[in-house]
Design a protein around this motif. Structure first.
Motif: not given
Length: 64
Positions: A18-21, A24-27, A45-47, A55-58
């Motif tokens: 996953y990517t975690d960047r 603040g509040p989770a999206l 990157e924008v958010f 959070l963006a998992p595979d």
């Protein structure tokens, strides 16, 4: 393309990538069939730059 370097977590015997960047509040961003988390690179990157923890998992069977 923005960096979407992965992190990994082992959950119930399955390794998830996953990517975690940001902070603040989770999206949570989920991809569709035949894609992986990299499809969200620009949005991540924008958010993250606007005060969100992104959070963006595979999803299982796709990507890392």
């Amino acid at each position: 393309m923005p960096d979407v370097s992965p992190a990994t977590a082992r959950i119930n015997g399955v390794t998830m990538t996953y990517t975690d960047r940001g902070e603040g509040p989770a999206l949570l961003l989920l991809h569709g069939h035949a894609y992986d988390r990299s499809m969200w690179a620009r949005q991540i990157e924008v958010f993250a730059g606007r005060g969100w923890r992104v959070l963006a998992p595979d999803l299982r069977g796709f990507g890392g």
